[in-house]
Design an enzyme around this catalytic site. Structure first.
Site: not given
Length: 682
Positions: A295, A353, A205, A293, A240, A121, A280
């Site tokens: 992928n 979750f 970041e 980034e 995320n 990245k 993305e």
């Protein structure tokens, strides 16, 4: 690889639904397939679907699926001439792609140099900036320890995103809003990254508040042709990790779509990219977009792009790897209709979750293909009824997709409604799963309006998910359904008992329906039921009445009810004397009693749950990786007590209040079941 003839045999270096997905396309192209499997995947669906299967080791992925030499040995055994890596595992591992190249085996993905450039990245952001792609402010250098992470975070300004350089799929990512979270997040991200990818490098970041996550699908061949296939909106995320995706985005206009697409293509060309890939972006409220980034693989959410473009991305990846040219250009790419994807996870939404494992005692997806209303349902899965959900791998069970024709908001709402209906018709039992939550999102006004950001779940469900509370109208419909189910059960009982002498038991007309359970308080509805040849009429205490009809019979777990002219697919389970009803995120327990029995039931004492306030229980099946306290220690609220790892995610357990440790019942390295005791307090 240019000019190479089509492959004869493809090995899929993956498992689960993506392995099954690749096998389906390969078979449709007449290409033989090879599956690989670990100890716990011996009976997995992808193994059954493939033409051949090779065992590659123990359950942990670092002893099987991500061991390059074991994959190479499987290739040698089977004579496969190409490998599709799916996503995750070795899909973005440059060393794996290089090893295949050295062995003379085609890698169905991008070139090694592109993987190296975009897989890191930090490097990818520098290349993107050089290519004229706008990027998010941040620290592009590697970070050595937590102290440096805190210092850098403060210089960038909170909130910040802590990310694994080699990460993906939400692994090794944390948002930090203060110094403590930056310190803890750095260590957790580092641990997760090392476990999942074998690479613990971390960077930081700026976290853009109120963002949208929108990505561009790119596709290129080895002859210099590179296209973009529209965008996907992936803003519905939790920790995320994407949960719901759609194509196109309800937020982009044509000008922004074109600009993002062209930048994505420029970046792909800058690194000599071919095959399918995804760029993305994070997009703010003014449609300013920033590179996140790239992928270098097939994305989990690729089906929604396939549904709106009609392009089979797996087929194109195979053809590109075989040296074929793309047979269409940018002007040929048209976005038709609207598609929604819901990720079905083995995660219990009622327990924050947390991962759930066990046997799928029931797994019945909705019917796939074109529906009577013109919509399309697709379900990409890698499990089957009776199969096991393991603690060793990602908790995703299936990807349910719905497509609707047309354009604009009307097409989007039609796709959402089709998804809601498909979720209602999806039966899963035996494990905790997020179907109720997915249904709740489909019904949520904010989601339906398209006014979403990556903070949607955190903002709309700040206290977690506790189920959907039935509205007054919904409660009446559920009460009517419960009355119909009870009527069918009672009629069956009458038929079994038969007639004694000249007497036959007469069913009553008046009933009290009590609704309670997950996400709902106790609700009572008094009803009168009049049956006829075409159904029933149900009258409520306020004299209103609805028509009701159903073909439900005892033993059926899914049935269609028509209440007041509206069709409802409802999951029905008889649990003792209760009737469990599930639909649209609602999960209620209904009891249908005669007025006298209902009167007596109100006098019964309520059984209280056991007191666990002085215990730290394991919230999920997993492995204790650390315990940070000892007997006699005094702990403060918010203090870290233990860490549990399950399904490749690290979960930090903290104290809810002050206390003194009385007993430590578990130790690092120990595997625990859900609700097993870890720590007891005085």
């Amino acid at each position: 690889m240019i000019g190479k003839s089509m492959f004869k045999k493809i090995l899929i270096a993956n498992r689960g639904e993506i392995a099954c997905r690749v096998i389906r396309t390969a078979k449709s192209m007449g290409i033989a397939t090879v599956a690989v499997y670990s100890d716990v995947d011996r009976d997995a669906l992808h193994v059954k679907m493939a033409d051949e299967a090779v065992h590659i080791g123990p359950a942990p992925s670092n002893q099987s699926y991500i061991v390059i030499e074991k994959i190479l040995e499987a290739i040698r055994k089977t004579g496969a001439d190409a490998v599709h890596p799916g996503y995750g595992f070795l899909s973005e591992n440059a060393a794996f792609a290089a090893a295949l190249e050295k062995a003379g085996v085609a890698f169905i993905g991008p070139p090694v140099k592109a993987i190296e450039a975009m897989g890191d990245k930090i490097t990818s952001k520098k290349i993107a900036a050089d290519a004229g792609v706008s990027t998010v402010p941040g620290h592009m250098g590697l970070i050595e320890d937590a102290d440096e992470a805190v210092k850098i975070s403060a210089s960038i300004g909170y909130p910040v995103m802590i990310k694994a350089s080699a990460g993906g799929g939400g692994k090794g990512m944390r948002i930090a809003w203060n110094e403590q979270e930056a310190r803890e997040g750095f260590q957790s991200s580092r641990n997760e990254a090392k476990s999942a990818f074998g690479d613990d490098r971390i960077f930081i970041e700026k976290f853009v508040d109120q963002p949208r996550h929108i990505e561009i699908q790119v596709l290129g061949d080895q002859h210099g042709n590179t296209l973009y296939l529209g965008e996907r909106e992936c803003s519905i995320q939790r920790r995320n990790q994407k949960v719901i995706e759609e194509a196109p985005s309800p937020f982009l206009n044509e000008a922004t779509r074109k600009a993002m697409g062209e930048q994505a293509v420029s970046l792909a060309k800058a690194v000599g990219y071919f095959s399918a890939g995804t760029v993305e972006f994070i997009v703010d409220g003014n449609r300013n977009f920033y590179f996140l980034e790239m992928n270098t693989r097939l994305q989990v959410e690729h089906p929604v792009t396939e549904l709106v473009t009609g392009i089979d991305l797996v087929e194109q990846m195979i053809r590109v790897a075989a040296g074929e040219k793309l047979t269409f250009g940018q002007d040929d790419v048209k976005l038709d209709g609207w598609a929604i994807e819901s990720r079905l996870y083995a995660e219990d939404p009622y327990r924050n979750f947390l991962p759930s494992i066990g046997r799928l005692s029931r797994y019945r997806p909705p019917a796939e293909g074109k529906q009577p209303d013109g919509t399309i349902v697709r379900n990409d899965t890698g499990v089957f009824e009776g199969g096991e959900i393991s603690m060793y791998y990602d908790p995703m069970i299936a990807k349910l997709c719905a497509w609707a024709p047309g354009a604009g908001s009307s097409a989007r709402l039609a796709a959402i409604d089709a998804m809601a209906s498909a979720l209602d018709g999806f039966e899963v039992d035996g494990i905790g799963h997020n179907l109720p939550f997915l249904s709740a999102v489909m019904e949520h006004d904010r989601f339906r309006s398209g006014k979403i950001t990556t903070a949607f779940i955190a903002e709309e469900f700040p206290d977690g998910f506790s189920g959907v509370h039935p509205s007054n109208e919904a409660a009446r419909k559920l009460a009517a359904i419960a009355a119909l189910v009870n009527q069918a059960v009672q009629e069956r009982a009458v038929q079994i008992s038969g007639t004694i002498g000249n007497h036959r038991r007469v069913l009553g007309r008046d009933w009290v329906v009590t609704l309670g359970g997950t996400g709902s308080d106790i609700l009572e509805q008094t009803v009168s039921l009049d049956t006829g040849p075409d159904g029933a009429t149900i009258r409520f205490a306020d004299s209103t009445a609805v028509s009701a009809a159903s073909g439900w019979l005892p033993g059926q777990t899914l049935a269609n009810f028509k209440i007041g002219g509206e069709s409802m697919s409802v999951k029905v389970n008889l649990v003792g004397t209760a009737i469990r009803l599930r639909c649209r995120g609602m999960d209620v327990s209904a009891r249908v009693r005669s007025p006298r029995v209902a009167e007596l039931a109100r006098l019964m004492p309520i059984k209280l749950p056991p007191d666990t306030s002085k215990m730290l229980l394991c919230p999920m099946p997993g492995v204790i990786t650390s315990i940070t306290v000892n007997v006699g220690d005094r702990v403060e609220a918010g203090q870290t007590l233990a860490t549990v790892e399950a399904m490749k995610m690290e979960n930090i357990l903290k104290a809810e209040r002050q206390g003194v440790v009385k007993n430590v019942a578990a130790s690092a390295g120990q595997s625990l079941a859900v609700d097993e005791l870890i720590i007891e307090f005085e």
